[in-house]
Scaffold this active site. Sequence first.
Site, PDB file in Angstrom:
ATOM      1  N   LYS A  78       0.849  -1.199   0.000  1.00 43.21           N
ATOM      2  CA  LYS A  78       0.000   0.000   0.000  1.00 43.21           C
ATOM      3  C   LYS A  78       0.882   1.246   0.000  1.00 43.21           C
ATOM      4  CE  LYS A  78      -3.939   1.906   2.641  1.00 43.21           C
ATOM      5  NZ  LYS A  78      -4.822   1.670   3.808  1.00 43.21           N
ATOM      6  N   SER A 153      -9.772   1.717   2.794  1.00 43.03           N
ATOM      7  CA  SER A 153      -8.894   2.436   1.910  1.00 43.03           C
ATOM      8  C   SER A 153      -7.847   1.567   1.191  1.00 43.03           C
ATOM      9  CB  SER A 153      -8.170   3.529   2.691  1.00 43.03           C
ATOM     10  OG  SER A 153      -7.337   2.965   3.675  1.00 43.03           O
ATOM     11  N   SER A 177      -9.908  -0.621   6.999  1.00 44.48           N
ATOM     12  CA  SER A 177      -9.315  -0.504   5.664  1.00 44.48           C
ATOM     13  C   SER A 177      -8.578  -1.721   5.121  1.00 44.48           C
ATOM     14  CB  SER A 177      -8.361   0.676   5.628  1.00 44.48           C
ATOM     15  OG  SER A 177      -9.102   1.848   5.441  1.00 44.48           O
TER      16      SER A 177
HETATM   17  N1  GLN Z   1     -13.169   4.035   6.100  1.00 39.97           N
HETATM   18  C1  GLN Z   1     -12.624   4.463   7.339  1.00 39.97           C
HETATM   19  C2  GLN Z   1     -12.231   5.923   7.229  1.00 39.97           C
HETATM   20  O1  GLN Z   1     -12.544   6.483   6.255  1.00 39.97           O
HETATM   21  C3  GLN Z   1     -11.446   3.623   7.715  1.00 39.97           C
HETATM   22  C4  GLN Z   1     -10.245   3.938   6.939  1.00 39.97           C
HETATM   23  C5  GLN Z   1      -9.069   3.135   7.363  1.00 39.97           C
HETATM   24  O2  GLN Z   1      -9.193   2.104   8.026  1.00 39.97           O
HETATM   25  N2  GLN Z   1      -7.902   3.619   6.994  1.00 39.97           N
HETATM   26  O3  GLN Z   1     -11.636   6.485   8.081  1.00 39.97           O
END
Ligand code: GLN
Length: 484
Positions: A78, A153, A177
């Site tokens: 990532k 994400s 995410s």
């Molecule tokens: N979707 C969640 C957010 O927008 C989690 C994102 C994540 O785990 N990085 O914060």
Amino acid sequence: MKLNELTITELRTLLDNREVSAQDVLRDVQGRIDEVEEQVKAYVTVTRDEALTMAKQADETLAAQKGSLLTGIPIAVKDNMCTKGIRTTCSSKILANFIPPYESTVTAKLLDQKYVLTGKTNLDEFAMGSSTENSGFHTSRNPWNLQCVPGGSSGGSAAAVAANECIAALGSDTGGSIRQPAALCGVVGLKPTYGLVSRYGLVAFASSLDQIGPITKNVRDAALLLNLIAGHDPLDSTSAPVDVPDYAPYLGKEIKGLKVGIPKEYFIDGMHPEIDQSVRDAIRQLESLGAVPVEVSLPHTGYAVATYYILATSEASSNLGRYDGVRYGHRAKSKDLIDMYMQSRSEGFGPEVKRRIMLGTYALSAGYYDAYYKKGQQVRTLIKQDFEKAFEQCDVIATPTSPSPAFGIGEKATDPLQMYLSDIFTISVNLAGVPAISLPCGFTGDNLPIGLQIIGKSFDEATVLQAAYAFEQSTSWHTRRASL
Ligand code: GLN
């Protein structure tokens, strides 16, 4: 069968027996990238030349000795983990040209084993989002249906694994995410206990919640990869000084008598009917393997999304203060210092990141701090206690990973609240700090994957993996691949 379709475990045997070379494996992976990446858009950067050099080095090692776990294995990372000399963008325009001068601890561990980096994968800008639509560069596509998002994400990592554009990937999980994109792409994703895996070199979003973990084609690969990246790191002050067990002996261990908690708050009216059905079937499957379902309650679940969006945005507003156009990244042209700071941030950050900086700054500001941030921390403690109490009655907790399967590109992009609700089943786990895995447990009528989440006690990844492996091996969901 092409080599890019295999798992780490399968390739390890072939490589160590010298039946294939690391360059053979890479050729198939890069061939696949050439074939489908234009449609999937999983990567921000494909490290074509670096990968070839790394594969050659792996082959030199393999000529002399058996490899370590990842010697010669193509892995995607990532794009929020620092890779020395290789652009690391966080999918943000503000870091579009940032080349880290140092290596994150997790990727350093991979390098020690002579892995092969296929590239840096796309994410929602600074990991803020659930679909990759907040990427400053492009939206990644779901290999099961290119009109749908891969989740986020870590959507690029999950899509790359699901499309066989790498053998496995690393993601990060602050509120879901790793697990949500794994669920939406039909692969396995594991968020470790907070502190198990070093965050050194992971670009910070919300430091008290962020964890790095594996995204893989099956549970065994997740266990192996976790073993490799876990462990105390003096470079991360929140890294836990714990002994990491070998997870392999837990794979194949029977689950007779294992108590599986079913939290009533997670099986709610209005849930997507096919997800409800698949997860209930999955729990029956665990029961048929000897597990004992017990109803548990996590009474503060209803406050989790609100609590998370106060604490995560507060931490983000502080962490993102460092992007000022001077120390890192994009600098706007301006003769005036204050104007230069403001313009750099205005031009460099996308709308979701700006929204979160504003929300977090508000929650932390004098006069509001007690009402928001402090209250958020207090509710976080209650949520953590919910899990501690539930785990007095059970060994693991089973829930859906996501309230909906992969949704259409654009469907939720204009409604931040709808998007925030995508993480309703994953967020509490981060607030409590406990580990959880998502693994395939079915498909919708439209052939979109459904994920089962198995949550464990702090530092008890072993039992999570044991239960997940038992389920996986007694079903065939993990053998299905997107027909891209
Ligand atoms: N979707 C969640 C957010 O927008 C989690 C994102 C994540 O785990 N990085 O914060």
